[in-house]
Scaffold this motif. Structure first.
Motif, PDB file in Angstrom:
ATOM      1  N   THR A  23      -0.116 -16.305 -11.119  1.00 49.28           N
ATOM      2  CA  THR A  23      -0.568 -15.241 -10.229  1.00 49.28           C
ATOM      3  C   THR A  23      -2.071 -15.371 -10.045  1.00 49.28           C
ATOM      4  O   THR A  23      -2.729 -16.110 -10.773  1.00 49.28           O
ATOM      5  CB  THR A  23      -0.274 -13.846 -10.819  1.00 49.28           C
ATOM      6  N   ARG A  24      -2.578 -14.667  -9.059  1.00 51.97           N
ATOM      7  CA  ARG A  24      -4.036 -14.687  -8.891  1.00 51.97           C
ATOM      8  C   ARG A  24      -4.506 -13.321  -8.441  1.00 51.97           C
ATOM      9  O   ARG A  24      -3.801 -12.543  -7.789  1.00 51.97           O
ATOM     10  CB  ARG A  24      -4.446 -15.807  -7.942  1.00 51.97           C
ATOM     11  N   PHE A  25      -5.737 -13.028  -8.832  1.00 52.20           N
ATOM     12  CA  PHE A  25      -6.427 -11.835  -8.365  1.00 52.20           C
ATOM     13  C   PHE A  25      -7.580 -12.360  -7.529  1.00 52.20           C
ATOM     14  O   PHE A  25      -8.320 -13.228  -7.987  1.00 52.20           O
ATOM     15  CB  PHE A  25      -6.918 -11.024  -9.560  1.00 52.20           C
ATOM     16  N   ALA A  26      -7.688 -11.861  -6.296  1.00 56.69           N
ATOM     17  CA  ALA A  26      -8.603 -12.488  -5.338  1.00 56.69           C
ATOM     18  C   ALA A  26      -9.579 -11.489  -4.719  1.00 56.69           C
ATOM     19  O   ALA A  26      -9.510 -11.205  -3.527  1.00 56.69           O
ATOM     20  CB  ALA A  26      -7.786 -13.181  -4.251  1.00 56.69           C
ATOM     21  N   PRO A  27     -10.485 -10.961  -5.509  1.00 56.67           N
ATOM     22  CA  PRO A  27     -11.415  -9.977  -4.939  1.00 56.67           C
ATOM     23  C   PRO A  27     -12.491 -10.642  -4.074  1.00 56.67           C
ATOM     24  O   PRO A  27     -12.864 -11.786  -4.316  1.00 56.67           O
ATOM     25  CB  PRO A  27     -12.055  -9.362  -6.188  1.00 56.67           C
ATOM     26  N   SER A  28     -12.938  -9.911  -3.081  1.00 53.84           N
ATOM     27  CA  SER A  28     -14.107 -10.342  -2.306  1.00 53.84           C
ATOM     28  C   SER A  28     -15.328  -9.716  -2.961  1.00 53.84           C
ATOM     29  O   SER A  28     -15.346  -8.511  -3.162  1.00 53.84           O
ATOM     30  CB  SER A  28     -13.991  -9.854  -0.857  1.00 53.84           C
TER      31      SER A  28
ATOM     32  N   PRO B   8      -7.826 -19.839   4.450  1.00 53.99           N
ATOM     33  CA  PRO B   8      -8.270 -20.321   3.126  1.00 53.99           C
ATOM     34  C   PRO B   8      -7.409 -19.765   1.991  1.00 53.99           C
ATOM     35  O   PRO B   8      -7.112 -20.467   1.019  1.00 53.99           O
ATOM     36  CB  PRO B   8      -9.710 -19.820   3.022  1.00 53.99           C
ATOM     37  N   SER B   9      -6.982 -18.510   2.136  1.00 55.24           N
ATOM     38  CA  SER B   9      -6.164 -17.903   1.094  1.00 55.24           C
ATOM     39  C   SER B   9      -4.860 -18.685   0.911  1.00 55.24           C
ATOM     40  O   SER B   9      -4.424 -18.945  -0.214  1.00 55.24           O
ATOM     41  CB  SER B   9      -5.869 -16.441   1.459  1.00 55.24           C
ATOM     42  N   VAL B  10      -4.263 -19.082   2.017  1.00 50.28           N
ATOM     43  CA  VAL B  10      -3.007 -19.845   1.946  1.00 50.28           C
ATOM     44  C   VAL B  10      -3.270 -21.237   1.360  1.00 50.28           C
ATOM     45  O   VAL B  10      -2.542 -21.708   0.477  1.00 50.28           O
ATOM     46  CB  VAL B  10      -2.367 -19.957   3.351  1.00 50.28           C
TER      47      VAL B  10
ATOM     48  N   LEU C 214       1.025 -10.911  -5.496  1.00 53.37           N
ATOM     49  CA  LEU C 214       1.266  -9.469  -5.644  1.00 53.37           C
ATOM     50  C   LEU C 214      -0.004  -8.762  -5.188  1.00 53.37           C
ATOM     51  O   LEU C 214      -1.081  -8.967  -5.744  1.00 53.37           O
ATOM     52  CB  LEU C 214       1.570  -9.158  -7.115  1.00 53.37           C
ATOM     53  N   ARG C 215       0.108  -7.941  -4.163  1.00 54.27           N
ATOM     54  CA  ARG C 215      -1.076  -7.277  -3.621  1.00 54.27           C
ATOM     55  C   ARG C 215      -0.664  -5.985  -2.933  1.00 54.27           C
ATOM     56  O   ARG C 215       0.511  -5.636  -2.891  1.00 54.27           O
ATOM     57  CB  ARG C 215      -1.818  -8.224  -2.672  1.00 54.27           C
ATOM     58  N   GLY C 216      -1.634  -5.294  -2.363  1.00 50.87           N
ATOM     59  CA  GLY C 216      -1.374  -3.998  -1.762  1.00 50.87           C
ATOM     60  C   GLY C 216      -0.605  -4.107  -0.454  1.00 50.87           C
ATOM     61  O   GLY C 216      -0.634  -5.136   0.215  1.00 50.87           O
TER      62      GLY C 216
HETATM   63  N1  GLU Z   1      -9.832 -11.070  -0.765  1.00 49.05           N
HETATM   64  C1  GLU Z   1      -8.639 -10.429  -0.308  1.00 49.05           C
HETATM   65  C2  GLU Z   1      -8.750  -8.949  -0.557  1.00 49.05           C
HETATM   66  O1  GLU Z   1      -9.536  -8.562  -1.391  1.00 49.05           O
HETATM   67  C3  GLU Z   1      -7.472 -11.019  -1.041  1.00 49.05           C
HETATM   68  C4  GLU Z   1      -6.160 -10.547  -0.610  1.00 49.05           C
HETATM   69  C5  GLU Z   1      -5.064 -11.345  -1.278  1.00 49.05           C
HETATM   70  O2  GLU Z   1      -4.705 -10.965  -2.388  1.00 49.05           O
HETATM   71  O3  GLU Z   1      -4.621 -12.341  -0.706  1.00 49.05           O
HETATM   72  O4  GLU Z   1      -8.125  -8.143   0.112  1.00 49.05           O
END
Ligand code: GLU
Length: 441
Positions: A5-10, A188-190, A202-204
């Motif tokens: 899994t990954r957590f991808a914050p900006s 880029p996310s893909v 898994l995200r909102g």
């Molecule tokens: N950087 C995106 C965000 O914070 C990532 C979303 C995702 O999980 O793909 O909404």
């Protein structure tokens, strides 16, 4: 297959309760099956991303104990994006567009007026190579859109929302690259999810429509899409998306005396059919984590509930976990005696001061003073290796005929200066014979 899994914050801001929840759920999902939890810093937006936010995100995750098994930064991966983008260009899956924001807005209004879905009309697909050359000669650079395959209905089985189905013709071809060459989030996310071997996204639920177009991007890049799950958003206790939740982060919660275990215990279960319980052990939370228990209704975050849970968690925390947060000299017995009275660890100092003194002398009448003098004499003669509080009150009860409040309260007042507090049986040995006798006398 190992779950990744990954957590991808900006890093355009600090983590808030909402994205801490997403991070936690991704961590739990990975750890439940012995998988990997990755951190991806989504910093393609050079203008809005800040290095101090990156540092703060790492520190917050460390404080929460959600330590990533690996980290990637999008700003370091532009060469990869370029290569993958070239493949899409060659396959005709991205195309050049020139519309300005104003032109697009106008088109949108016209389509809405005609009762059509306000999606991009693909006018740029009609441009010839000569048209593009003319634009280029005039110094006009294109932005790029991903061309959705209208013949391919988009479906996925969402881990929370169940079977999902989208007609690509009802969606706009998403812009993936700006005219200045910079990347928007979507592609880029893909590319990263493929390269990083992510098996579960898994995200909102605010990302559901992104997922629809991203599913086709995975396929266009020759990959099998990962499993997707979209959780209902977090709302304030009033049931509305709350401004406060959008800014409530680790720093503030920490300053309010909230322990990471409490925040995690709450966020792990909120919005699921499982009860919110003071589970201080992350591994136990992970073992019971199950996407099938997630509801579709927004999860309500109640700060009062967090504080209640925090107290319950504090009452369980072992000395070794809190030792560095306690006042100098406070030992394991001190922590055991005082812990049940705390809502926050920070209050320990106050109670420890009651043990070490000085305490304000109790303001009592003559009769009570005489009683305390007798108590002092009894206490001085007791065996302190035994249950000294029980022996003291037992002896005094027999000798004076006092009981209940009359028996206990003057003793507590004289020994601690307060009407309420930790169990005297635990406190008295900490105060010690000499000091206790002195306070009573
Ligand atoms: N950087 C995106 C965000 O914070 C990532 C979303 C995702 O999980 O793909 O909404």
């Amino acid at each position: 297959m190992t779950t990744v899994t990954r957590f991808a914050p900006s890093p355009t801001g600090l983590l808030h309760v909402g994205n801490i929840r997403t991070a936690l759920h991704n961590w739990l999902l990975a750890k439940r099956g012995g998988g990997r939890f990755l951190l991806r810093i989504d910093d393609t937006d050079a203008e809005r991303s800040r290095e101090d936010h990156v540092t703060a995100i790492r520190a917050d995750l460390a404080w929460l104990g959600l330590v990533p098994d690996g980290e990637e930064r999008q700003s370091a991966r532009f060469a990869l994006y370029e290569r993958e983008f070239e493949r899409l260009v060659a396959a005709g899956r991205v195309y050049r567009c020139y519309e300005t924001a104003q032109e697009l807005e106008l088109k949108r209004k016209v389509r809405l007026g005609r009762g059509l879905p306000p999606v991009y009309d693909r006018a740029a697909l009609e441009l010839s190579e000569a048209d593009h050359a003319a634009r280029a000669a005039a110094g006009e650079a294109p932005h790029w859109r991903f061309k959705l395959d209208h013949a391919e209905t988009i479906t996925w089985d969402d881990g929370i929302r169940g079977p999902q189905r989208f007609d690509p013709a009802q969606l706009s071809d998403p812009v993936v690259r700006r005219a200045d060459g910079s990347w928007l989030y979507m592609l880029p996310s893909v590319i990263d999810d493929i390269a990083m071997g992510v098996t579960q996204v898994l995200r909102g639920e605010d990302h559901v429509s992104n997922t629809a177009v991203q599913v086709q991007m995975f396929t266009a890049l020759g990959a099998v899409p990962p499993a997707f799950a979209h959780e209902a958003l977090l709302v304030g206790s009033e049931g509305k998306l709350s401004k406060r939740l959008g800014s409530l982060g680790v720093a503030e919660l920490r300053a309010a005396g909230i322990e990471p275990e409490a925040l995690l215990a709450l966020l792990a279960r909120l919005g699921t059919s499982q009860p919110v319980e003071p589970v201080a052990d992350r591994a136990a939370l992970a073992a019971g984590f199950d996407l099938a228990t997630f509801g579709r209704a927004p999860a309500r975050f109640d700060e009062a509930e967090l504080h209640r849970l925090n107290a319950q968690i504090v009452h369980q925390l072992p000395f070794a976990r809190v030792a560095h947060l306690l006042p100098a000299g406070m030992d394991e017995a001190g922590w055991a005696a005082i812990r049940p009275n705390l809502a926050h660890i920070g209050e320990a100092a106050d109670w420890w001061q009651v043990v070490t003194g000085p305490v304000a002398p109790a303001d009592l009448g003559d009769e009570d003073r005489a009683y305390l003098a007798e108590a002092a004499a009894v206490l001085a003669g007791l065996d302190w290796s035994a249950e000294v509080w029980k022996d003291l009150t037992g002896t005094l009860k027999a000798r004076t005929g006092r009981k209940g409040k009359a028996l206990f309260l003057p003793l507590r007042l004289a020994l601690t200066g307060r009407e309420h507090g930790p169990d005297m049986a635990a406190l008295l040995p900490l105060i010690g014979r000499e000091e206790a006798v002195r306070r009573l006398a």
